[in-house]
Design a protein around this motif. Structure first.
Motif, PDB file in Angstrom:
ATOM      1  N   MET A 258       0.826  -1.199   0.000  1.00 16.42           N
ATOM      2  CA  MET A 258       0.000   0.000   0.000  1.00 16.42           C
ATOM      3  C   MET A 258       0.858   1.245   0.000  1.00 16.42           C
ATOM      4  SD  MET A 258      -2.967   1.294  -0.196  1.00 16.42           S
ATOM      5  CE  MET A 258      -4.061  -0.072   0.119  1.00 16.42           C
TER       6      MET A 258
ATOM      7  N   GLN B 110       0.567   4.454  -2.462  1.00 20.17           N
ATOM      8  CA  GLN B 110       0.336   5.810  -1.985  1.00 20.17           C
ATOM      9  C   GLN B 110       1.335   6.791  -2.590  1.00 20.17           C
ATOM     10  OE1 GLN B 110       0.089   6.095   2.228  1.00 20.17           O
ATOM     11  NE2 GLN B 110      -1.636   4.694   2.398  1.00 20.17           N
TER      12      GLN B 110
ATOM     13  N   ASN C  19      -5.881   5.148   3.368  1.00 18.90           N
ATOM     14  CA  ASN C  19      -5.813   4.020   2.418  1.00 18.90           C
ATOM     15  C   ASN C  19      -7.090   3.915   1.580  1.00 18.90           C
ATOM     16  OD1 ASN C  19      -7.254   3.215   4.733  1.00 18.90           O
ATOM     17  ND2 ASN C  19      -6.912   1.068   4.273  1.00 18.90           N
ATOM     18  N   LEU C  20      -8.254   4.237   2.198  1.00 13.03           N
ATOM     19  CA  LEU C  20      -9.519   4.204   1.450  1.00 13.03           C
ATOM     20  C   LEU C  20      -9.575   5.355   0.450  1.00 13.03           C
ATOM     21  CD1 LEU C  20     -12.021   3.314   4.324  1.00 13.03           C
ATOM     22  CD2 LEU C  20     -11.109   1.801   2.566  1.00 13.03           C
TER      23      LEU C  20
ATOM     24  N   GLU D 239      -7.644   4.279  -2.559  1.00 13.39           N
ATOM     25  CA  GLU D 239      -8.455   3.347  -3.359  1.00 13.39           C
ATOM     26  C   GLU D 239      -9.492   4.100  -4.187  1.00 13.39           C
ATOM     27  OE1 GLU D 239     -10.202   0.311  -0.970  1.00 13.39           O
ATOM     28  OE2 GLU D 239      -8.293  -0.326  -0.095  1.00 13.39           O
TER      29      GLU D 239
ATOM     30  N   VAL E 169      -7.815   5.892  -7.139  1.00  8.60           N
ATOM     31  CA  VAL E 169      -7.433   4.923  -8.174  1.00  8.60           C
ATOM     32  C   VAL E 169      -8.662   4.485  -8.972  1.00  8.60           C
ATOM     33  CG1 VAL E 169      -6.529   2.604  -8.589  1.00  8.60           C
ATOM     34  CG2 VAL E 169      -5.387   4.112  -6.943  1.00  8.60           C
ATOM     35  N   ALA E 170      -9.754   4.180  -8.250  1.00 10.62           N
ATOM     36  CA  ALA E 170     -10.994   3.750  -8.914  1.00 10.62           C
ATOM     37  C   ALA E 170     -11.543   4.866  -9.802  1.00 10.62           C
ATOM     38  CB  ALA E 170     -12.026   3.346  -7.858  1.00 10.62           C
TER      39      ALA E 170
ATOM     40  N   TYR F 163     -17.955   7.268  -6.170  1.00 13.78           N
ATOM     41  CA  TYR F 163     -17.354   6.042  -5.613  1.00 13.78           C
ATOM     42  C   TYR F 163     -17.504   6.006  -4.098  1.00 13.78           C
ATOM     43  CZ  TYR F 163     -13.866   2.501  -4.402  1.00 13.78           C
ATOM     44  OH  TYR F 163     -13.243   1.383  -3.884  1.00 13.78           O
TER      45      TYR F 163
END
Length: 571
Positions: free
Chosen positions: A1, A5, A26-27, A30, A33-34, A45
């Motif tokens: 991770m 980052q 971390n979320l 994500e 990235v999504a 998202y």
């Protein structure tokens, strides 16, 4: 991770959500990235995955970027400038042009950093654009409404120019469709018909009516049991529309003097298909075509969704789990009898049971169930199918309808010899079902010893939860409606209003039932030649609610209205 980052640059909004303690880092990575993969903002998202609620995101974005926060509920979508709206742009950028002030166009976004949307709206409108911040959930709802309204506008008065613009790529017609068969010139008709079929599915219609008259042509949908007009194409297109529907249904296009029956299978995706049952009828000014939508998911609703009261559900479950006997479901056409029977079959459909059904026609395919289409012209009637079933080692037999004495006698014999028999009749109430079979010629003794349960049912429209309003009615009116003295004042009564998410104040339907278990006393009344009134009185003594009383319970629960009760129970 850690590597991920270092490669991902967090947006200002993401950093703000992290600093406010609304999102873990971390979320956030994500989400970024999504969003990059879909080329969209991170806001949808975050909301779709329930990582942060839309109100918190909107407040954080407003504080971070100094953009005013606007409440979309205060905006009338119809006032949005139509000339600046492109369906593709709205869907692509998840943004809506709200209003113009001089040469400035204000655009609603849920992410103020969505600069690409602002630039593209600026390019297409020729106006300077400025962002207005709205909540993601409310923005999504408004976008869906705008697109739905634009689609409904297309279902207005059609001419050839309008039809040319229709395009519906998401419907993948089955192999039986042959576009060439209806002629290359009919491509607009193909798109129009596909558009109508898909729109009917979206609106939850049960039936579609294509009707030619002397000077006009209309298309109607039956939604929640009520017919409404949705389109009025030019009358000169009536024969081409009928021809297209007949090609799709594998019917004889040249035969216009005789009624025909067919079927259409539309593939909406690789995993979902909808069946239509098609019936043509020669009328004075052309062929009327009625299509019934057969949705396989309706057979898998489950007993708890149908609307049975707890004690009615217990009687239903007890009857269908008995090894033998007869369960009869009665009511007019369109009252949900088939769904009730299919629900019962689904519950008892296990590898240990051999289940056979005779239907006219088979509406929904059920895996693990042996289904037979009756065909009287070929000599395959309900009675002959039932005889064949009894030679096939059955446990459960479903007969689509008991129409004559022969079928009734075979069904009763099966119920008396160790089989569970499910069937329907067309009567108004549970007591009348028993006397109808006696009038057919069934011996009263056989009836009294074979029938376990009789269910009469209707479908009432559900009040919309978003807009239903409490109404205060005089005590005398409530007593006249059938409420008991001791009940009045202990419940609230609601009436329909109407909003964006419903049809005239109603959304969906709920079953209203009279569930009558055959008792010894009822059997005695039948064998002594008693009539439906005698059986009904005995049922009332045993605590069986009639249809009107069951419907009043739905009113007390706030599920439906008094007007709807009067409509479905004719009280």
């Amino acid at each position: 991770m850690a590597t991920a980052q270092t490669n991902v640059v967090l947006s200002g909004l993401a950093r703000r959500l992290i600093s406010d303690g609304l999102l873990e880092e971390n979320l956030a990575v994500e989400a970024v990235v999504a969003a990059q993969k879909t080329k969209k903002s991170i806001v949808p998202y975050l909301v779709e995955n329930a990582l942060v609620d839309s109100a918190s995101i909107a407040n954080a974005a407003s504080n971070e970027f100094g953009v005013p926060l606007f409440d979309f509920d205060a905006m009338d979508v119809e006032q949005i400038p139509g000339s600046e709206i492109s369906e593709k742009l709205i869907s692509k950028h998840h943004a809506i042009p709200l209003f113009k002030r001089g040469k400035r166009l204000y655009v609603a976004v849920s992410d103020p950093t969505n600069l690409v949307a602002l630039d593209e709206f600026k390019f297409h409108s020729g106006l300077t654009t400025e962002a207005i911040l709205v909540e993601e959930v409310k923005l999504t709802r408004a976008i869906e409404k705008i697109i739905e309204e634009k689609e409904s506008e297309e279902l207005g008065d059609f001419d050839d120019a309008d039809l040319e613009n229709l395009d519906l790529e998401s419907v993948d017609d089955d192999k039986q469709e042959d576009d060439d068969a209806s002629g290359a010139d009919d491509a607009p008709i193909v798109r129009f018909v596909n558009k109508i079929l898909l729109d009917a599915i979206k609106k939850g219609a049960s039936d579609l009516h294509f009707e030619p008259y002397e000077k006009r042509y209309r298309v109607r949908f039956r939604v929640d049991g009520i017919l409404t007009e949705v389109a009025a194409p030019p009358i000169n297109l009536s024969t081409r529309i009928a021809a297209r529907l007949k090609v799709m249904s594998r019917l004889d296009i040249s035969e216009k003097r005789q009624p025909q029956d067919g079927r259409i299978k539309l593939k909406l995706s690789k995993n979902k298909a909808i069946d239509f049952r098609v019936s043509t009828l020669p009328t004075l000014f052309g062929e009327k075509i009625v299509m019934r939508i057969l949705d396989p998911t309706s057979a898998q609703l489950g007993i708890d969704v149908l609307g049975y009261e707890p004690e009615q559900k217990d009687l239903f479950m007890e009857a269908i789990h008995k090894p033998q006997g007869m369960v009869l479901v009665t009511g007019p056409t369109g009252s949900g009898k088939t769904v009730s029977l299919y629900t019962a079959v689904n519950i008892i459909n296990t590898p240990e049971r051999n289940i056979s059904t005779a239907e006219d026609p088979v509406e929904i395919n059920l895996e693990g169930v042996n289904q037979v289409n009756v065909n009287p012209k070929a000599g395959l009637t309900f009675a002959s199918a039932l005889r064949a079933f009894l030679r096939q080692d059955p446990d459960v037999v479903l007969v689509g309808e008991i129409r004559d004495l022969e079928t009734a006698e075979i069904a009763i014999k099966a119920a008396q010899t160790g089989h569970l028999v499910l069937s329907t009749l067309h009567t108004n109430s549970a007591p009348e079902t028993l006397t109808r079979m006696v009038n057919m010629g069934v011996a009263p003794f056989n009836l009294a010893t074979s029938v376990n349960l009789v269910i009469a049912q209707r479908l009432a429209r559900r009040l919309c939860e978003n807009c239903k309003t409490e109404v205060d009615l005089p005590k005398e009116v409530l007593k006249d409606a059938g409420f008991k003295e001791e009940e009045i004042g202990k419940f609230k009564i609601f009436e329909p209003v109407g909003c964006d998410s419903c049809t005239n104040g109603y959304k969906g339907r709920v079953g209203v039932y009279q569930v009558m278990k055959m008792s010894e006393e009822m059997g005695r009344i039948i064998m002594e030649g008693g009539n439906a009134i005698d059986i009904g009185d005995q049922a009332a003594k045993e605590g069986v609610n009639d249809l009107h009383r069951s419907a009043l319970q739905k009113v007390m629960q706030g599920v439906t209205s008094l007007e709807e009760v009067s409509r479905v129970t004719q009280h």
